[in-house]
Design a protein around this motif. Structure first.
Motif, PDB file in Angstrom:
ATOM      1  N   SER A   1     -11.924 -29.128 -68.794  1.00  0.00           N
ATOM      2  CA  SER A   1     -12.368 -30.505 -68.580  1.00  0.00           C
ATOM      3  C   SER A   1     -11.906 -30.985 -67.215  1.00  0.00           C
ATOM      4  O   SER A   1     -10.917 -30.503 -66.658  1.00  0.00           O
ATOM      5  CB  SER A   1     -11.810 -31.410 -69.681  1.00  0.00           C
ATOM      6  N   LYS A   2     -12.652 -31.978 -66.654  1.00  0.00           N
ATOM      7  CA  LYS A   2     -12.271 -32.555 -65.366  1.00  0.00           C
ATOM      8  C   LYS A   2     -11.096 -33.510 -65.524  1.00  0.00           C
ATOM      9  O   LYS A   2     -10.364 -33.749 -64.573  1.00  0.00           O
ATOM     10  CB  LYS A   2     -13.466 -33.284 -64.746  1.00  0.00           C
ATOM     11  N   ASN A   3     -10.953 -34.070 -66.716  1.00  0.00           N
ATOM     12  CA  ASN A   3      -9.842 -34.969 -66.979  1.00  0.00           C
ATOM     13  C   ASN A   3      -8.540 -34.164 -67.069  1.00  0.00           C
ATOM     14  O   ASN A   3      -8.474 -33.145 -67.746  1.00  0.00           O
ATOM     15  CB  ASN A   3     -10.090 -35.728 -68.278  1.00  0.00           C
TER      16      ASN A   3
ATOM     17  N   GLN B   1      -7.688 -31.378 -69.725  1.00  0.00           N
ATOM     18  CA  GLN B   1      -7.593 -30.013 -69.205  1.00  0.00           C
ATOM     19  C   GLN B   1      -6.267 -29.368 -69.601  1.00  0.00           C
ATOM     20  O   GLN B   1      -6.219 -28.185 -69.952  1.00  0.00           O
ATOM     21  CB  GLN B   1      -7.737 -30.026 -67.685  1.00  0.00           C
TER      22      GLN B   1
END
Length: 596
Positions: A217-219, A223
Motif C-alpha cells: 500500500s502507498k499508506n 504498508q
C-alpha cells in the motif's frame, strides 16, 4: 452508504423546510383571521359594519395575500340578512367548515406553476372575554358557528426560498461529501484495501495455501502492516517447506490427504514424538522378546487389528523362527520357506487365493511384510485381518509399521549383537558347542536343580584316541574336522535337554539330563560306536578314529558336580590305560587304583 445518507438528509431537510414554511403561513393565517374577526366586531359595535367590504379589499391588497372572503351562517342570515354578495357560501369547503365548525387547510402545490395555501377558519359564538357575541346574536348558543373566513396565500416565495435553500444546502453537502470521500480515500481506503487483501490471503491460508501475499500500500501504516504479515507468512511457509523436505529423515512416508501443511506438520511432529517415546522405551527393555511385544502392541493400535505374528529370518542360514505369536503360529516354516522373506515382497492374500504355501490358513486373509533389520536378519510382520476389505487400508497405513520397525532396528541389532557376544563367550567357535566357561557358570544352577527335583545327571568325559597322531600325520585341519565330527555325533545321539561341552582340545563333557544309572553305559556305548563308524576326510582318503569314555553319576557318586567331572576323568584315564575305544563307569575302586 454516504450517497444514501446524503439523499436521506436532503429529503429530510426539504420536508422539514416545507413543513416549517407551511406552519409559518398557518400561524400567519390564524393571526390574520383573529384580527379580521376583532375588526369586524369593532365595526359592528361602532355601527360601521357596512364598510367591511372596503376593509376586506384593503386586506387583499396587502403583500402575500391573494384573496379574503367571509361566509355567513344561516343563523346570521336569518337575523341580519344575506349581507354582501361575497359573503355567500362559495364552495364545499366553506359549507363543511360552517357545518362542522372545524377549520380546514388546503395546499395547492406545483413545482413549475403558482402554488397557494388556503385556510378556512370558523367564527364561533362566545360570551367569554371582552366581546359578548350573544348580545347581538340572540338566536345563537355558546360555541355555535356564526360564520367563517377563507384566506388564500401565495407560497411561491416560500417555495422559491426553499428551493434556493435546498439547492445551496445540496451544493454545500456535495462539497462536504466530496471532501469526506477524498479524506476516506486518502486515509481509510488504504486500510480497506489492506483489509480486503488480508481477507483474501487468510482465506487461502485457511485452505492450506500459504503462498499468497498481501499487496503493498502507498499508506505508510498500511504498508508496514502488509510487510509484517508477508514476512510472517514467508517465515511460516519456509518453516513448513523445511519440515516437509527434512521429515523423510525421521519417517518412512509423510503423504497426507490433508492439504493444510500446518496441520500436516502438527501431525508429523506428533508421529515423530510417539516414535521417539517408543524408541526410548524399548532401549530400556531387558529382553528382546519385550521389544517384540511392544512393537506388536503399537502396530495393532495403529492398524486397528487384533491378530499379528512376528518372525525372524536369518539371511545366511535361511532359518525362520517366531519371536511373537498373538494367538497361534499360522506358518508352516518347518517344511516350507517363508514367501515374504524369500521374495522380499509383500504377500497379500487378496491378490491370489492361497498365495503362500507356507500359510496353514486356507481361504483366509493375511498380509505379510518383510523388513531388513541388518545384513544377517530380516523381520516379517504377519497381519491377519478379519475381512479382506481391511487390506487396502493396511496398505495405506504400512508406513506406520515401517516407522516403528525402523525405530526398533538399532535396538534389535544391539540386542542381537549382545546375544552373539554372550553366545561367543559361552560357545566353542569350532564346534558351536558350549565351552568350559559356560559349564563352570552353569554348575551352581545344575546342582540346585538336581537337589530340588531329586534328579540325576549322567556325567560323561570323552576324547579321541591317539589324536596327536592325527594332527602330526594329516595336519591340524583334519584334526579340526575330527573334532567337529565328534561334536555332531554327540548332538545326534543325545537329547536337546542334555548339555554338551567342549572341555578343551579333543576332550568333551556331556551332562545327560535326568539319566538313570542303568542307562548310562548304553548311552556311552551308543556314542562310542556311532563315532567309530564315521569316516573322517583326510586329503584323498578317509580315516576312522575311536573315542574313550569315562562316566559317573551325579549326585549319586558325589553331591559336588565338579568332583563328579573329575570322577569321569578318572574313569576316562582308566579307559585309556586299559586299551582305549571303550567305556568305563566310575567306581570307588578307581580312586584306590589311581592312588596306588
Amino acid at each position: 452508504m454516504i450517497f444514501i445518507m446524503f439523499i436521506f438528509m436532503i429529503l429530510n431537510f426539504t420536508y422539514n423546510f416545507r413543513d416549517y414554511g407551511i406552519k409559518n403561513i398557518d400561524n400567519k393565517a390564524v393571526v390574520l383571521a383573529k384580527t379580521i374577526e376583532h375588526s369586524l366586531t369593532n365595526q359592528m359595535n361602532n355601527e360601521v359594519i357596512n364598510k367591511r367590504e372596503l376593509f376586506l379589499k384593503q386586506l387583499e391588497e396587502l403583500p402575500n395575500i391573494n384573496k379574503i372572503w367571509l361566509n355567513r351562517h344561516q343563523k346570521v342570515i336569518d337575523l341580519y340578512g344575506k349581507g354582501l354578495d361575497s359573503e355567500t357560501i362559495s364552495d364545499e369547503i366553506d359549507k363543511r367548515v360552517l357545518s362542522t365548525g372545524i377549520e380546514e387547510k388546503h395546499l395547492n402545490e406545483s413545482l413549475f406553476s403558482n402554488s397557494t395555501y388556503r385556510i378556512t377558519i370558523p367564527y364561533k359564538a362566545t360570551s367569554n372575554g371582552a366581546i359578548d357575541c350573544m348580545r347581538c346574536h340572540t338566536n345563537a348558543k355558546e360555541g355555535d358557528t356564526l360564520g367563517a373566513i377563507s384566506i388564500v396565500f401565495p407560497i411561491d416565495d416560500v417555495k422559491h426560498t426553499g428551493i434556493t435553500t435546498i439547492a445551496n444546502t445540496t451544493v454545500i453537502a456535495l462539497i462536504l461529501i466530496v471532501a469526506i470521500g477524498f479524506l476516506i480515500n486518502y486515509l481509510i481506503s488504504p486500510f480497506l484495501i489492506l483489509f480486503d487483501s488480508i481477507k483474501k490471503v487468510m482465506s487461502k491460508a485457511q485452505n492450506g495455501d500459504y503462498s499468497k501475499r498481501i499487496k503493498e500500500s502507498k499508506n505508510k501504516e498500511a504498508q508496514d502492516v502488509s510487510v509484517w504479515i508477508n514476512v510472517l507468512l514467508q517465515k511460516l511457509q519456509t518453516a513448513l517447506d523445511n519440515i516437509d523436505s527434512k521429515i523423510s529423515i525421521f519417517l518412512s512416508s509423510h503423504e497426507s490427504k490433508i492439504k493444510d501443511p500446518l496441520i500436516n506438520a502438527e501431525n508429523l511432529v506428533d508421529r515423530i514424538s510417539l516414535i521417539y517415546k517408543f524408541r526410548k522405551t524399548i532401549e530400556h527393555d531387558e529382553k528382546l522378546a519385550d521389544i517384540y511385544i511392544r512393537l506388536a502392541s503399537v502396530i495393532k493400535s495403529n492398524l486397528d487389528i487384533s491378530n499379528i505374528n512376528i518372525l525372524e529370518a536369518n539371511t545366511k542360514t535361511g532359518e525362520v523362527s517366531y519371536v511373537y505369536i498373538e494367538k497361534e503360529p499360522y506358518c508352516n516354516i518347518e517344511n516350507f520357506p517363508c514367501r515374504a522373506d524369500k521374495t522380499n515382497e509383500i504377500v497379500d492374500s487378496s491378490q491370489f487365493d492361497n498365495i503362500c504355501s507356507t500359510c496353514k490358513l486356507r481361504d483366509s486373509n493375511y498380509f505379510c511384510i518383510p523388513y531388513s533389520i541388518s545384513n544377517d536378519l530380516d523381520l516379517i510382520i504377519s497381519v491377519y485381518p478379519q475381512e479382506s476389505s481391511q487390506i487396502p487400508l493396511l496398505r495405506e497405513k504400512m508406513h506406520y509399521i515401517k516407522d516403528y520397525v525402523e525405530a526398533s532396528k538399532t535396538v534389535i541389532v544391539s540386542y542381537k549383537l549382545m546375544e552373539i557376544l554372550k553366545e561367543n563367550a559361552i560357545t566353542d567357535s569350532l564346534t558351536k558347542l558350549y565351552n568350559r566357561k559356560h559349564l563352570e557358570d552353569q554348575m551352581p544352577k545344575i546342582t540346585a536343580q538336581a537337589n530340588r527335583a531329586l534328579m540325576s545327571f549322567g556325567v560323561l568325559m570323552l576324547d579321541i584316541d591317539h589324536f596327536k597322531m592325527v594332527n602330526d600325520t594329516y595336519g591340524h585341519d583334519v584334526g579340526d574336522t575330527a573334532i567337529k565330527i565328534v561334536a555332531n555325533t554327540l548332538k545326534e545321539n543325545t537329547r536337546n535337554s542334555d548339555i554338551i561341552v567342549r572341555f578343551g582340545g579333543e576332550e568333551f563333557v556331556v551332562l545327560l539330563y535326568n539319566c538313570k544309572q542303568e542307562s548310562l553305559f548304553k548311552i556311552c556305548e551308543k556314542i562310542r560306536i556311532a563315532f567309530s563308524e564315521q569316516e573322517i576326510p583326510a586329503g584323498y582318503e578317509t580315516i576312522t578314529k575311536t573315542v574313550s569314555i569315562g562316566a559317573s553319576m551325579f549326585p549319586q557318586d558325589n553331591k559336588d558336580l565338579n568332583k563328579c567331572i573329575k570322577y569321569s576323568d578318572t574313569a576316562l584315564y582308566e579307559a585309556k590305560n586299559t586299551g582305549r575305544n571303550k567305556t568305563i563307569i566310575y567306581t570307588k575302586d578307581l580312586n584306590k587304583k589311581e592312588t596306588n
